[in-house]
Write an enzyme that holds these catalytic residues in place. Sequence first.
Site, PDB file in Angstrom:
ATOM      1  N   SER A   1     -16.238  -1.133   1.859  1.00 14.90           N
ATOM      2  CA  SER A   1     -15.342  -0.902   0.727  1.00 14.90           C
ATOM      3  C   SER A   1     -15.512   0.534   0.243  1.00 14.90           C
ATOM      4  O   SER A   1     -16.641   0.995   0.031  1.00 14.90           O
ATOM      5  CB  SER A   1     -15.645  -1.865  -0.424  1.00 14.90           C
ATOM      6  OG  SER A   1     -14.931  -1.467  -1.581  1.00 14.90           O
TER       7      SER A   1
ATOM      8  N   THR B   1     -16.953   1.238  -4.146  1.00 17.66           N
ATOM      9  CA  THR B   1     -18.275   1.213  -4.759  1.00 17.66           C
ATOM     10  C   THR B   1     -19.024   2.436  -4.240  1.00 17.66           C
ATOM     11  O   THR B   1     -19.217   2.579  -3.036  1.00 17.66           O
ATOM     12  CB  THR B   1     -19.039  -0.068  -4.407  1.00 17.66           C
ATOM     13  OG1 THR B   1     -18.328  -1.197  -4.942  1.00 17.66           O
ATOM     14  CG2 THR B   1     -20.445  -0.049  -4.976  1.00 17.66           C
TER      15      THR B   1
ATOM     16  N   ASN C   1     -11.611  -2.361   7.240  1.00 22.06           N
ATOM     17  CA  ASN C   1     -11.309  -2.355   5.809  1.00 22.06           C
ATOM     18  C   ASN C   1     -10.232  -1.305   5.532  1.00 22.06           C
ATOM     19  O   ASN C   1      -9.613  -0.780   6.455  1.00 22.06           O
ATOM     20  CB  ASN C   1     -12.582  -2.053   5.011  1.00 22.06           C
ATOM     21  CG  ASN C   1     -12.596  -2.711   3.643  1.00 22.06           C
ATOM     22  OD1 ASN C   1     -11.589  -2.725   2.937  1.00 22.06           O
ATOM     23  ND2 ASN C   1     -13.747  -3.244   3.253  1.00 22.06           N
ATOM     24  N   THR C   2     -10.028  -0.973   4.271  1.00 24.12           N
ATOM     25  CA  THR C   2      -9.007   0.000   3.881  1.00 24.12           C
ATOM     26  C   THR C   2      -9.446   1.430   4.223  1.00 24.12           C
ATOM     27  O   THR C   2     -10.622   1.691   4.461  1.00 24.12           O
ATOM     28  CB  THR C   2      -8.727  -0.096   2.378  1.00 24.12           C
ATOM     29  OG1 THR C   2      -9.963   0.086   1.661  1.00 24.12           O
ATOM     30  CG2 THR C   2      -8.139  -1.452   2.030  1.00 24.12           C
TER      31      THR C   2
ATOM     32  N   ARG D   1      -8.538  -0.038  -6.031  1.00 20.53           N
ATOM     33  CA  ARG D   1      -9.883   0.445  -6.330  1.00 20.53           C
ATOM     34  C   ARG D   1     -10.574  -0.573  -7.240  1.00 20.53           C
ATOM     35  O   ARG D   1     -11.086  -0.249  -8.309  1.00 20.53           O
ATOM     36  CB  ARG D   1      -9.838   1.838  -6.963  1.00 20.53           C
ATOM     37  CG  ARG D   1      -8.890   2.015  -8.151  1.00 20.53           C
ATOM     38  CD  ARG D   1      -9.067   3.402  -8.781  1.00 20.53           C
ATOM     39  NE  ARG D   1      -8.201   3.613  -9.921  1.00 20.53           N
ATOM     40  CZ  ARG D   1      -7.026   4.258  -9.871  1.00 20.53           C
ATOM     41  NH1 ARG D   1      -6.588   4.731  -8.713  1.00 20.53           N
ATOM     42  NH2 ARG D   1      -6.322   4.424 -10.969  1.00 20.53           N
TER      43      ARG D   1
ATOM     44  N   GLY E   1     -10.654 -10.738  -0.533  1.00 20.46           N
ATOM     45  CA  GLY E   1     -10.011 -10.000  -1.606  1.00 20.46           C
ATOM     46  C   GLY E   1      -8.809 -10.707  -2.184  1.00 20.46           C
ATOM     47  O   GLY E   1      -8.485 -10.506  -3.355  1.00 20.46           O
TER      48      GLY E   1
ATOM     49  N   ASN F   1     -20.119  -6.766   3.952  1.00 21.38           N
ATOM     50  CA  ASN F   1     -19.077  -5.788   3.648  1.00 21.38           C
ATOM     51  C   ASN F   1     -19.715  -4.485   3.182  1.00 21.38           C
ATOM     52  O   ASN F   1     -20.022  -4.324   2.004  1.00 21.38           O
ATOM     53  CB  ASN F   1     -18.128  -6.348   2.582  1.00 21.38           C
ATOM     54  CG  ASN F   1     -16.978  -5.406   2.274  1.00 21.38           C
ATOM     55  OD1 ASN F   1     -16.850  -4.337   2.867  1.00 21.38           O
ATOM     56  ND2 ASN F   1     -16.140  -5.796   1.335  1.00 21.38           N
TER      57      ASN F   1
ATOM     58  N   PHE G   1     -15.269  -4.494  -6.421  1.00 24.23           N
ATOM     59  CA  PHE G   1     -16.010  -5.767  -6.348  1.00 24.23           C
ATOM     60  C   PHE G   1     -16.013  -6.527  -7.682  1.00 24.23           C
ATOM     61  O   PHE G   1     -17.038  -7.048  -8.122  1.00 24.23           O
ATOM     62  CB  PHE G   1     -17.449  -5.548  -5.889  1.00 24.23           C
ATOM     63  CG  PHE G   1     -17.626  -5.295  -4.417  1.00 24.23           C
ATOM     64  CD1 PHE G   1     -16.617  -5.545  -3.516  1.00 24.23           C
ATOM     65  CD2 PHE G   1     -18.837  -4.802  -3.933  1.00 24.23           C
ATOM     66  CE1 PHE G   1     -16.789  -5.309  -2.161  1.00 24.23           C
ATOM     67  CE2 PHE G   1     -19.031  -4.567  -2.575  1.00 24.23           C
ATOM     68  CZ  PHE G   1     -17.994  -4.821  -1.684  1.00 24.23           C
TER      69      PHE G   1
END
Length: 347
Positions: free
Chosen positions: A173, A176, A236-237, A112, A63, A170, A115
Amino acid sequence: MKQKIEDLGMKALRRIDPETAHGLALRALHTPLIAKPGPVTSDRLRTEIAGMTLPNPIGLAAGFDKNATAIKPLSKAGFGWLEVGAATPVPQPGNPRPRLFRLYKDAAAINRFGFNNDGMEAIAKRLAKRPKGVPVGLNLGANKDSQNRAADFAHVLQHCAPYIDFATVNVSSPNTEKLRDLQGPMALAALLDGVMQVRGRVPVFLKIAPDLTDQDLADIAKVATDARVAAIIATNTTLERNRLASPHKRQKGGLSGQPLFGKSTRVLAKLHSLTDIPLIGVGGVANAAQAYAKIKAGASAVQLYTGLVFGGLSLASKIARDLDTLLEQDGHASLSSAVGCASDDWL
């Protein structure tokens, strides 16, 4: 002198839109103004994961360099390894701007992005020209409008495999729609099977979300073991918004930085109790003590991203050097002897 220049540059960048500032920072990496000490290493810091020798365990998370435009300077910034991307089969703009928000009071960020990237063909051309040195991997993504997102991951890996040292699936995320549904055991097993069929020599990592139940983690550990995943990146977040103080706290997207540290480290420790697969800790690492805590919770390596927003690029080399000191103070001749030594403290 270069530290003063970095400090002044950080102050200037904080006055402008975060995404614009990030783009400027990437371009600044190609100038002599940014200190580039090279990979920090020692016998204690040097480690192996998935067949790769890392000069130190401090990695750059996906990222930061989405389009693989700054691999050369980043490889000289003190990191022991780099992950670029995420890359999708075809270019996509991502979600509408603004889509990145700094949370100063919380030492955090919300994004946000969705991708946004130049697509696998452009990214593969840049990866093909990358310098030798620290290992470089690619985060694999799926196009938002894809009819078969699971196939997208395999497609990107097959195209880019000759130019990378590892690849990360991944499915974590939050930006998406329905992507995280691929973390379910049946969907994840099918996705990983497709990726493994085209991976060739490339080790495959799996990046998971922090917002998972204990049963979810157990299911993922089993699927990853069965699929022979080389490492799990945790995490991830998060979508959680507990105890935030900054004005942007209600923005939609994934939260990263200090509020994520405890949650992501608990997931890491839980996985350490569930699997022998090597683990990578990411989420809220902004100093050597936090990197060390991830290692003692079960991580064989760690990654940074949001910490760089507040600490600057020199943070990578500082954490590596300070981590070496912490390992020495605790009598560890190698990083591997510290991995998981305090995982029970997080359970």
